[in-house]
Design an enzyme around this catalytic site. Structure first.
Site, PDB file in Angstrom:
ATOM      1  N   ASP A 157     -49.005 -78.806  27.964  1.00  0.00           N
ATOM      2  CA  ASP A 157     -48.149 -78.478  29.436  1.00  0.00           C
ATOM      3  C   ASP A 157     -48.475 -76.959  29.697  1.00  0.00           C
ATOM      4  O   ASP A 157     -49.530 -76.427  29.450  1.00  0.00           O
ATOM      5  CB  ASP A 157     -46.784 -78.676  28.862  1.00  0.00           C
ATOM      6  CG  ASP A 157     -45.812 -78.976  30.204  1.00  0.00           C
ATOM      7  OD1 ASP A 157     -45.876 -77.954  31.009  1.00  0.00           O
ATOM      8  OD2 ASP A 157     -45.154 -79.843  30.253  1.00  0.00           O
ATOM      9  N   HIS A 188     -42.073 -74.693  32.522  1.00  0.00           N
ATOM     10  CA  HIS A 188     -41.976 -76.024  32.531  1.00  0.00           C
ATOM     11  C   HIS A 188     -42.318 -76.515  31.034  1.00  0.00           C
ATOM     12  O   HIS A 188     -41.526 -77.392  30.662  1.00  0.00           O
ATOM     13  CB  HIS A 188     -43.207 -76.349  33.321  1.00  0.00           C
ATOM     14  CG  HIS A 188     -43.355 -78.009  33.473  1.00  0.00           C
ATOM     15  ND1 HIS A 188     -43.901 -78.777  32.680  1.00  0.00           N
ATOM     16  CD2 HIS A 188     -42.441 -78.687  34.629  1.00  0.00           C
ATOM     17  CE1 HIS A 188     -43.746 -80.090  33.334  1.00  0.00           C
ATOM     18  NE2 HIS A 188     -42.992 -79.989  34.405  1.00  0.00           N
ATOM     19  N   SER A 343     -40.826 -85.300  35.022  1.00  0.00           N
ATOM     20  CA  SER A 343     -41.394 -84.313  33.639  1.00  0.00           C
ATOM     21  C   SER A 343     -40.271 -84.319  32.794  1.00  0.00           C
ATOM     22  O   SER A 343     -40.450 -83.908  31.701  1.00  0.00           O
ATOM     23  CB  SER A 343     -41.664 -83.069  34.436  1.00  0.00           C
ATOM     24  OG  SER A 343     -43.014 -82.790  34.965  1.00  0.00           O
TER      25      SER A 343
END
EC number: 3.4.21.-
Length: 397
Positions: A157, A188, A343
């Site tokens: 990520d 994120h 996600s």
């Protein structure tokens, strides 16, 4: 912020030219000019692979195709038998390289973007409570005290804020294929890692976390970078020992890529469970990678009322749903943030995979099937051809 997607649609279909080895994009908006991923035939030995790269370097140099900054063969990878390398060529050189019988295919590199029982009362995110209950409306997360202990989680990520208190010192930096900044400048990656294995916000609260940074602070990266990150994680897992207790989450994606899907398949074959986000375009997930990789566990997003989230991708490649709307988890700087997307759904499943590995000893190769077996048929009005299965940790089975 949910599923990080290619900046512009591309590679909606792949056309095969030049003896079936050079793949071209029908829509080139996200293609990185003069950048390729070269994948070798399955029977090419390590020695032959090395010889080929030397030959390719010489071909590139001999044809004097460096005028636009192309540098020839770059980083190479070997993921459980899948051999290949990134390269900077012009198209004519790529065609010449593709004519080598040792080459399986070449595809253009593309941009990707950033996807004893214990009771935790008044959970900070509804998703935790939902995955340990067969009905909606619960507010406690019930789980076995093993809690993913002894399992390694690879977050492929934007990186992880390893100093965040939610990780309790269990998070370590692994590798960075993007830049020289070993931090999560986007948030994120920290959020998804926290959902999978955070002490407060996560499923597998005792797992070890490893940051594999393949996306930058703007949430973008490349297919070749994703493959490099996967390659590093496979090698790291092998160095830790073959106990099979490894999970990987990739909450990212782009348009269909055979190279990314092949890499994903070999991650699973190497003994690492792989959870991937289905995508947030409200379209068939078979159009994107790694969501369309058959060997990966592909996750759609559900709502707190067990609906199919309006944004989630769907289709036969989806293995199950997991909570993905308004999910709260850790964020860089010591705080938290509430985000929505597939996600957020995928790391719930990665966390349950780690949980079951510790609790039941389930193998990486069998984990997705076991998770689907435990899942409840709870999703109302799932799109046609899409499963209604919803993630459940099996605590009362």
């Amino acid at each position: 912020m949910g599923f990080l997607k290619v900046l512009a649609t591309s590679l909606a279909t792949l056309a095969v030219v030049d003896a079936g080895t050079l793949l071209t994009a029908s829509n080139t908006d996200a293609v990185i000019p003069s950048s390729y991923i070269v994948v070798m035939n399955d029977d090419v030995s390590t020695a032959e692979f090395s010889t080929h790269r030397e030959w390719a370097t010489n071909v590139h140099a001999r044809l004097s195709r460096r005028k636009n900054g192309e540098t020839g063969p770059g980083k190479h990878f070997e993921i459980n038998g899948l051999k290949g390398y990134t390269a900077s060529f012009d198209e004519n050189t790529a065609k010449d390289i593709a004519n080598d019988p040792a080459v399986k295919y070449i595809e253009p590199d593309m941009i990707v973007n950033a996807t004893a029982n214990v009771v935790q009362s008044n959970v900070p995110s509804w998703g935790l409570a939902r995955i340990s209950s067969k009905r909606t409306g619960t507010t406690s997360y019930t789980y076995d005290s093993t809690a993913g202990e002894g399992v390694v989680f690879y977050g492929v990520d934007t990186g992880i804020d390893i100093s965040h208190s939610d990780f309790g010192g269990r998070a370590k930096w692994g590798t960075n294929v993007v830049d020289n900044d070993n931090t999560d400048g986007n948030g994120h990656g920290t959020h998804t890692a926290s959902t999978a294995a955070g002490s407060k916000y996560g499923v597998a609260k005792k797992a070890t976390l490893v940051a594999v940074k393949v996306l930058g602070a703007d949430g973008s990266g490349t297919n070749s970078g994703v493959i490099s990150g996967m390659d590093w994680a496979v090698k790291d897992a092998k160095s830790r020992g073959a106990n099979g207790k490894y999970v990987m989450n990739t909450s990212l994606g782009g348009e269909f890529s055979k190279a990314v899907n092949d890499a994903a398949a070999n991650v699973v074959k190497s003994g690492i469970f792989l959870s991937v986000a289905a995508g947030n375009e409200a379209e068939n997930a078979s159009n994107s990678s790694p969501a369309s990789a058959a060997e990966a566990c592909t996750i759609a997003a559900s709502t707190s009322t067990d609906g199919s989230a309006s944004f989630t991708n769907f289709g036969s490649v989806v293995d199950l749903y997991a909570p993905g709307q308004s999910i709260t988890a850790a964020y860089p700087g010591g705080g938290s943030k509430t985000l929505s997307g597939t996600s957020m759904a995928a790391p719930h499943v990665a966390g349950v995979a780690a949980y079951l590995m510790a609790l039941e000893g389930v193998s990486a190769g069998n984990a997705c099937a076991r998770i689907v077996q435990l899942a409840t048929s709870s999703i109302s009005r799932a799109p046609s051809g899409t499963t209604s299965k919803l993630l459940y940790n099996g605590i009362n089975v």
